[in-house]
Write an enzyme that holds these catalytic residues in place. Sequence first.
Site, PDB file in Angstrom:
ATOM      1  N   HIS A 242      38.460  83.371  29.467  1.00 55.55           N
ATOM      2  CA  HIS A 242      37.384  84.187  29.006  1.00 55.55           C
ATOM      3  C   HIS A 242      37.534  85.710  29.424  1.00 55.55           C
ATOM      4  CE1 HIS A 242      34.075  84.255  32.578  1.00 55.55           C
ATOM      5  NE2 HIS A 242      35.079  84.090  33.165  1.00 55.55           N
TER       6      HIS A 242
ATOM      7  N   CYS B 291      36.701  91.239  35.963  1.00 57.73           N
ATOM      8  CA  CYS B 291      36.330  90.272  34.724  1.00 57.73           C
ATOM      9  C   CYS B 291      36.381  90.607  33.554  1.00 57.73           C
ATOM     10  CB  CYS B 291      35.142  89.568  35.260  1.00 57.73           C
ATOM     11  SG  CYS B 291      34.999  88.678  36.671  1.00 57.73           S
TER      12      CYS B 291
ATOM     13  N   HIS C 233      41.160  86.504  31.368  1.00 58.51           N
ATOM     14  CA  HIS C 233      41.694  85.681  32.604  1.00 58.51           C
ATOM     15  C   HIS C 233      41.215  84.400  32.565  1.00 58.51           C
ATOM     16  CE1 HIS C 233      37.586  86.917  33.735  1.00 58.51           C
ATOM     17  NE2 HIS C 233      37.326  85.858  34.610  1.00 58.51           N
TER      18      HIS C 233
ATOM     19  N   HIS D  14      39.928  80.357  34.352  1.00 61.05           N
ATOM     20  CA  HIS D  14      39.408  79.451  35.494  1.00 61.05           C
ATOM     21  C   HIS D  14      39.911  77.999  35.225  1.00 61.05           C
ATOM     22  CE1 HIS D  14      37.429  82.855  37.173  1.00 61.05           C
ATOM     23  NE2 HIS D  14      36.793  83.066  36.054  1.00 61.05           N
TER      24      HIS D  14
ATOM     25  N   ASP E   3      38.091  72.706  26.487  1.00 62.12           N
ATOM     26  CA  ASP E   3      39.374  72.826  27.534  1.00 62.12           C
ATOM     27  C   ASP E   3      40.546  73.202  26.771  1.00 62.12           C
ATOM     28  OD1 ASP E   3      41.027  71.565  29.694  1.00 62.12           O
ATOM     29  OD2 ASP E   3      41.686  70.175  28.506  1.00 62.12           O
ATOM     30  N   HIS E   4      41.248  74.116  27.616  1.00 64.44           N
ATOM     31  CA  HIS E   4      42.512  74.820  27.015  1.00 64.44           C
ATOM     32  C   HIS E   4      42.065  75.692  25.849  1.00 64.44           C
ATOM     33  CE1 HIS E   4      44.572  72.522  30.015  1.00 64.44           C
ATOM     34  NE2 HIS E   4      45.516  73.231  29.789  1.00 64.44           N
TER      35      HIS E   4
ATOM     36  N   GLU F  32      32.684  77.522  38.855  1.00 64.56           N
ATOM     37  CA  GLU F  32      33.890  78.504  38.394  1.00 64.56           C
ATOM     38  C   GLU F  32      35.021  78.907  39.278  1.00 64.56           C
ATOM     39  OE1 GLU F  32      33.059  82.258  35.664  1.00 64.56           O
ATOM     40  OE2 GLU F  32      33.293  82.619  37.892  1.00 64.56           O
TER      41      GLU F  32
END
Lengths: 143, 143, 143, 143, 143, 143
Positions: free
Chosen positions: E16, E35, E41, E43, E81-82, E128
């Site tokens: 994100h 950010c 980037h 997480h 996810d991913h 996070e």
Amino acid sequence: MKPIYITRRETFNAAHKLRRDDWSEEKNQKVFGKCSNQNWHGHNFELFVTVKGIPNKDTGFVLNLKKLGDIIKETVIEKIDHKNINLDVDFMKDKMSSTENLAIGIWEELEGYIGDEGGELVKIKLVETQNNFVEYFGGKEPF
Amino acid sequence: MKPIYITRRETFNAAHKLRRDDWSEEKNQKVFGKCSNQNWHGHNFELFVTVKGIPNKDTGFVLNLKKLGDIIKETVIEKIDHKNINLDVDFMKDKMSSTENLAIGIWEELEGYIGDEGGELVKIKLVETQNNFVEYFGGKEPF
Amino acid sequence: MKPIYITRRETFNAAHKLRRDDWSEEKNQKVFGKCSNQNWHGHNFELFVTVKGIPNKDTGFVLNLKKLGDIIKETVIEKIDHKNINLDVDFMKDKMSSTENLAIGIWEELEGYIGDEGGELVKIKLVETQNNFVEYFGGKEPF
Amino acid sequence: MKPIYITRRETFNAAHKLRRDDWSEEKNQKVFGKCSNQNWHGHNFELFVTVKGIPNKDTGFVLNLKKLGDIIKETVIEKIDHKNINLDVDFMKDKMSSTENLAIGIWEELEGYIGDEGGELVKIKLVETQNNFVEYFGGKEPF
Amino acid sequence: MKPIYITRRETFNAAHKLRRDDWSEEKNQKVFGKCSNQNWHGHNFELFVTVKGIPNKDTGFVLNLKKLGDIIKETVIEKIDHKNINLDVDFMKDKMSSTENLAIGIWEELEGYIGDEGGELVKIKLVETQNNFVEYFGGKEPF
Amino acid sequence: MKPIYITRRETFNAAHKLRRDDWSEEKNQKVFGKCSNQNWHGHNFELFVTVKGIPNKDTGFVLNLKKLGDIIKETVIEKIDHKNINLDVDFMKDKMSSTENLAIGIWEELEGYIGDEGGELVKIKLVETQNNFVEYFGGKEPF
């Protein structure tokens, strides 16, 4: 007068199964999945016990956390560590050994012993795996 | 040509006991302590499998870690997860279910399957509790 | 004959400082930074002790991990837990209390006691914070 | 309008002892055990600070967590990290350095600084060891 | 009738950025810092979903935690996810992808599915990084 | 002369994808699975850097771990934290951003800077998720 919450962690390793002999193998599989394995499985449990109270002026303690650890060991851990929850643990007799029931059972074992040392038992957290845990507030519903 | 080590973690929950029926209760207690409980106890095991190899030019992979996970699940986890190590696991029959023997048994189950996908099985780490783990290098002694 | 590596974790909490009285305050600050605080600071240390050996045929153990834990507690933890490393610990007298020196000191304390129970002491890992740890192989250099 | 809770973790390492000079050695031992060691011991503390608020429409933030981290570092961590809680920390002077009192002291240090940036300080969690932690809600009793 | 809280953990990995195209680069930097990196980037997120209810007499379950896991995977994890939270996730379209907004979005996705299986959704915790997490109680304010 | 191994942990958060534009969507899916998502995904990476050396007589340090941390931050973390590994990181240009290749790239960035401060770079461990990590010894094969 500042109420504060202190928590002690203790651990135990135990075997159990989730299985009803009054149900068919199929129903056990459907409801309990691999947790119903006839020959047991087991876990490393983490138990967190939380006590609420006012810090004592002389010591700064609500309750000595080592003493809290000793109470938990005497009233719970010694009965359940390296045991079979279904077969060996008196306070779980005739109950399904779900994490929910185990947490409630542990609360009931501990309850009478905390008041003597100061503070009030307010929460049990019982971690069964890294993905599953339960929290019990003695029937209260803080949220 | 840069050999590198990749590790996949999988988990399983199982029951076992450390007890010899050809020994007296006293000797079992003396040697195995509470791990000898007749009615079993159990653990959340963490298994780390390490494979050594050269990253593939097209993919950057020694071996796809998801594929490594699938191999571990098929050859080990499905046989042992939510099972009784002493009673249900074919590759542990007639062995003491110590963490040492379990790690060696897992190595032997996995060994034949890793080469097919590239890379060489070089290490098993098996964590029984936060305080106890074993590492096995297939009999090699790196240190 | 399959050599395998077993590891026991024990923990201790201790105070120390990194400071040389034969150096100026400025040099202490430059070299040791905030670790040189005159009035001490402290850590929760995690100690991992690794022993290599062949599993015993009757028990499946290289060495009973509970026994290994007892040896570590008697020879190391009792001397250092809830102590001041610089002032209270005999085997650290006249040494800088760096994590490196502490790990080497712990090795030397333990060394004579492991052989008696089977297995060979091969590694000490000492974790000072989540970001800092040292490993000592008795002077050997596996990598 | 959806109130939500955000938490920032910061860490510090400090020395302390639990000991009253107006008590005998015996009484200190009985009440505080090895925590009363004259020459101090220490811990790696983990501090979790929770702020409640409504996410800002433009940023999605209750309060920038990096900014919350900076506030915690400036008002608390710089005063206590790599220090002696009993000797070096102004807000703990003349108090027993129990985890309870330390958590309350940290709350009082932080309290005035959170409102300026949006959100309301609602909880401090202070972890002393993996087995011991306290939670403080500013005197409120959510459960 | 003993209400108890059960929690299931699931994980996802996502990209994100926190950046407003209607703001200057300078303002983005000032408010969102690193950010705001244009090229994203990411997480490893941990999601904890808590359901409150009364254990069923036959099973001991509030809700089968495996079933709760399946609901979370189907309604949330498969969508995120991913993935890229800003570009790929329908329930985050036109929102800032702060941890706060993401937790509220996940609550709204899950909300309709929990009641069907028994129990009441009462809390989402979204982690996070090891230093940053948020908790959402559906707008309620337990403390 | 007692060589010892010291390790520093640093963390970074980054986006990446595993995808070859010279391959079809089908082949990307087959080989890289959900890691091939066009719009990226991301991770919280943990990086462990190990240096071998002899403790200095005056300091007890192989190398000041804070200084090692600074070197890692300057040569690696600043280039990759809150970045896109495929697009933003010079030392990963024209390489597949597998964990293997990333660990080797980080080794090559760090290598020239460690010798200056004492000690020898001997190992990189790069953790991508709780289930996946790689270790690189500069091409050596300790096991």
